[in-house]
Write a protein that holds these residues in place. Structure first.
Motif, PDB file in Angstrom:
ATOM      1  N   ASN A 189       0.818  -1.215   0.000  1.00 31.35           N
ATOM      2  CA  ASN A 189       0.000   0.000   0.000  1.00 31.35           C
ATOM      3  C   ASN A 189       0.850   1.262   0.000  1.00 31.35           C
ATOM      4  O   ASN A 189       0.484   2.275  -0.590  1.00 31.35           O
ATOM      5  N   ARG A 190       1.994   1.203   0.694  1.00 31.93           N
ATOM      6  CA  ARG A 190       2.900   2.351   0.825  1.00 31.93           C
ATOM      7  C   ARG A 190       4.336   1.846   0.750  1.00 31.93           C
ATOM      8  O   ARG A 190       4.590   0.680   1.030  1.00 31.93           O
ATOM      9  N   VAL A 286      -7.363   6.994   5.662  1.00 27.48           N
ATOM     10  CA  VAL A 286      -5.900   6.914   5.583  1.00 27.48           C
ATOM     11  C   VAL A 286      -5.465   5.479   5.321  1.00 27.48           C
ATOM     12  O   VAL A 286      -4.638   5.219   4.460  1.00 27.48           O
ATOM     13  N   ARG A 287      -6.065   4.574   6.065  1.00 27.90           N
ATOM     14  CA  ARG A 287      -5.704   3.166   5.963  1.00 27.90           C
ATOM     15  C   ARG A 287      -6.762   2.391   5.179  1.00 27.90           C
ATOM     16  O   ARG A 287      -7.959   2.622   5.360  1.00 27.90           O
ATOM     17  N   THR A 380      -2.663  -3.735   7.309  1.00 27.99           N
ATOM     18  CA  THR A 380      -2.553  -2.330   6.909  1.00 27.99           C
ATOM     19  C   THR A 380      -3.606  -1.436   7.570  1.00 27.99           C
ATOM     20  O   THR A 380      -3.556  -0.213   7.440  1.00 27.99           O
ATOM     21  N   LEU A 381      -4.537  -2.040   8.306  1.00 28.51           N
ATOM     22  CA  LEU A 381      -5.521  -1.264   9.066  1.00 28.51           C
ATOM     23  C   LEU A 381      -5.026  -0.980  10.475  1.00 28.51           C
ATOM     24  O   LEU A 381      -5.622  -0.178  11.204  1.00 28.51           O
ATOM     25  N   THR A 382      -3.937  -1.592  10.850  1.00 24.26           N
ATOM     26  CA  THR A 382      -3.409  -1.483  12.207  1.00 24.26           C
ATOM     27  C   THR A 382      -2.972  -0.058  12.531  1.00 24.26           C
ATOM     28  O   THR A 382      -2.318   0.604  11.735  1.00 24.26           O
TER      29      THR A 382
END
Length: 517
Positions: A189-190, A286-287, A380-382
């Protein structure tokens, strides 16, 4: 997060000077002329014709008035002053120009600038696939030859971003921290970073790097959050298979197995992504859920434990696979005490039964693929790395592992029931949800751990069957994003408070399974 244990496995053991400006000299002020009396017509005696001036009377003893002084001296002084000022200004200009040139030279020759030129050269070499330019910073011999192998491995991977950055202004005691900032196309994702410690000698320049290792922690050990070594650091020859939203790698010696398994792993990836997209769990702006998966297949347990883990992880023989969430390069944008996860790295132990069983390896590869990829979807939601450390402020482990096992067996209801019945037959059921803390969930007792996995998945499976899969996945996503909101999240998904939910689920378990009380 790890994959559930193997059946029958034993218990795990300077600044430039300020510019000087010449102070302006005070120019001489011209004196104002004294006022002259008005011109007066002299009295003409009677009978004297006009135009004839009377002869003044002779006055003895009175000298004639002095001549009016000339101003030549003042003009000379003013000219000299002006010339002097021009010389001073000209000299000051020369000095300032020289200072500026020295400053520019110093800037261009700062050690950190020289180091930055070297790492920038590696970034350009990577983009151009220029091996000689890539290895230019490294000393001839083992250091350079090792980096040749790293380069040849790296160019096989589909990168969205691949660049090298300094982590400090210069070397300290011969060690220079350098980050490989990268993003796998269609997977991360990043951008994320693997941090190296370069051993350097002499001035910055070609051949100055004599050794490469992982960045060190305060104890002098390779830091576990350096995410070193990556497979490109470990393997002499990297085998790579890339699919849509999936990259699977192994050592070249294991390439036959890689080719055998990659299609099954691709199907697992498609299954998980489809389930997630179908239910579209809300994001915080954001996530978002993970967009793809990077998998390493490794049959050597020592290498398995070392990949991305610095000095290595403690061996857990009940673990068949692991997903490691990796912090994003721009994680500081998350705010104080929070993190951004850029992506995940999955490692699977292919020496175990799920990969080697001649009758069930296809099912085994698919299930472990779905399980570990589910972890990557939610990693990635963390917002906090304290997964399972503090019950009220961390993501509960029964949600973490329950969701992974739920997706592993999604659509395989009969298998899920049989798996649950088998794993809880010898476990004592108290009516409580499986442990929230990692230290309790990952029991050293294989049977207890297996029961924790199975019951966690069943809790989410029952939630999905009773209240809908969309609400279930929304609950999971919300809990990863804000672990402290657990009571309200349960209530939103089910209409029940946490205790009521637990009691209702326990009644379901007792009515469908022959559990010990």
């Amino acid at each position: 997060m790890s994959y559930p244990p193997q059946p029958g496995a034993p218990a795990p053991g300077p600044h430039p000077p300020y510019p000087q400006y010449p102070y302006p000299q005070q120019a001489p002020q011209p004196q104002a002329p004294q006022p002259q009396p008005p011109y007066q017509q002299q009295h003409r005696p009677h009978g004297q014709p006009y135009g004839q001036q009377p002869y003044p009377p002779q006055q003895f003893g009175t000298p004639p008035p002095p001549p009016r002084p000339r101003r030549t001296g003042r003009r000379i002084a003013f000219a000299v002053t002006a010339v002097f000022a021009v010389l001073v200004l000209g000299f000051a200009g020369l000095v300032w120009n020289n200072v500026q040139r020295q400053h520019a030279y110093a800037e261009a020759n700062r050690p950190d600038q020289k180091w930055q030129e070297l790492v920038d050269g590696m970034t350009r070499a990577m983009a151009a696939k220029d091996e000689e330019a890539f290895v230019k910073p490294f000393a001839a011999g083992p250091a350079k030859e090792k980096q040749r192998l790293v380069f040849r491995n790296l160019v096989k991977i589909p990168w969205q971003t691949a660049q090298w950055k300094l982590r400090s202004g210069g070397a300290v005691q011969g060690v220079l921290p350098v980050a490989f900032v990268h993003q796998v196309k269609g997977v991360d994702n990043r951008p994320i970073a693997e941090t190296y410690a370069w051993t350097v000698t002499g001035e910055p320049g070609p051949g100055a790097v004599t050794g490469v290792g992982g960045d060190k922690d305060i104890n002098g050990r390779t830091s576990a959050v350096s995410y070193y070594p990556g497979p490109w650091d470990v393997y002499e020859d990297l085998a790579v298979e890339a699919r849509d939203h999936l990259v699977v790698v192994s050592e070249q010696k294991q390439s036959a197995e890689l080719k055998r398994d990659v299609d099954l792993l691709q199907q697992a990836a498609q299954d998980d992504l489809a389930a997630w997209q179908q239910n579209k769990p809300p994001a915080d702006g954001v996530r978002t859920g993970g967009q793809g998966f990077f998998v390493v297949l490794e049959k050597n347990r020592d290498v398995y434990n070392k990949l991305y883990a610095g000095e290595g992880r403690e061996n857990d023989r009940l673990e068949a696979g692991v997903n490691m969430a990796v912090e994003a390069e721009d994680s500081d944008q998350a705010g104080r005490g929070k993190v951004l996860i850029g992506g995940s790295r999955i490692v699977m132990d292919t020496s175990l039964d799920r990969f080697t069983n001649p009758d069930r390896w296809q099912e085994g590869v698919t299930d472990i693929g779905r399980h570990e990829m589910a972890h990557a979807l939610t990693a990635t939601l963390t917002t906090d790395f304290d997964l399972g450390l503090v019950e009220k402020s961390a993501v509960r482990m029964w949600v973490v592992e329950g969701f992974a096992d739920y997706l592993a067996l999604r659509g395989k209801d009969a298998k899920a029931r049989n798996d649950l019945a088998y794993k809880v037959r010898d476990a004592r059921f108290t009516g409580a949800l499986p442990p929230a803390l990692a230290s309790d969930f990952y029991s050293s007792d294989p049977k207890a751990r297996s029961a924790n996995y199975a019951l966690s998945a069943d809790a989410l499976r029952w939630m999905a069957a009773t209240y809908g899969e969309q609400k279930t996945l929304a609950f999971v996503a919300a809990h990863y994003g804000n672990p402290t909101g657990y009571p309200e999240q349960i209530r939103t998904a089910t209409g029940l408070g946490p205790e009521q939910f637990e009691q209702s689920w326990a009644a379901h378990v007792r009515s469908t399974l022959p559990v010990k009380r």
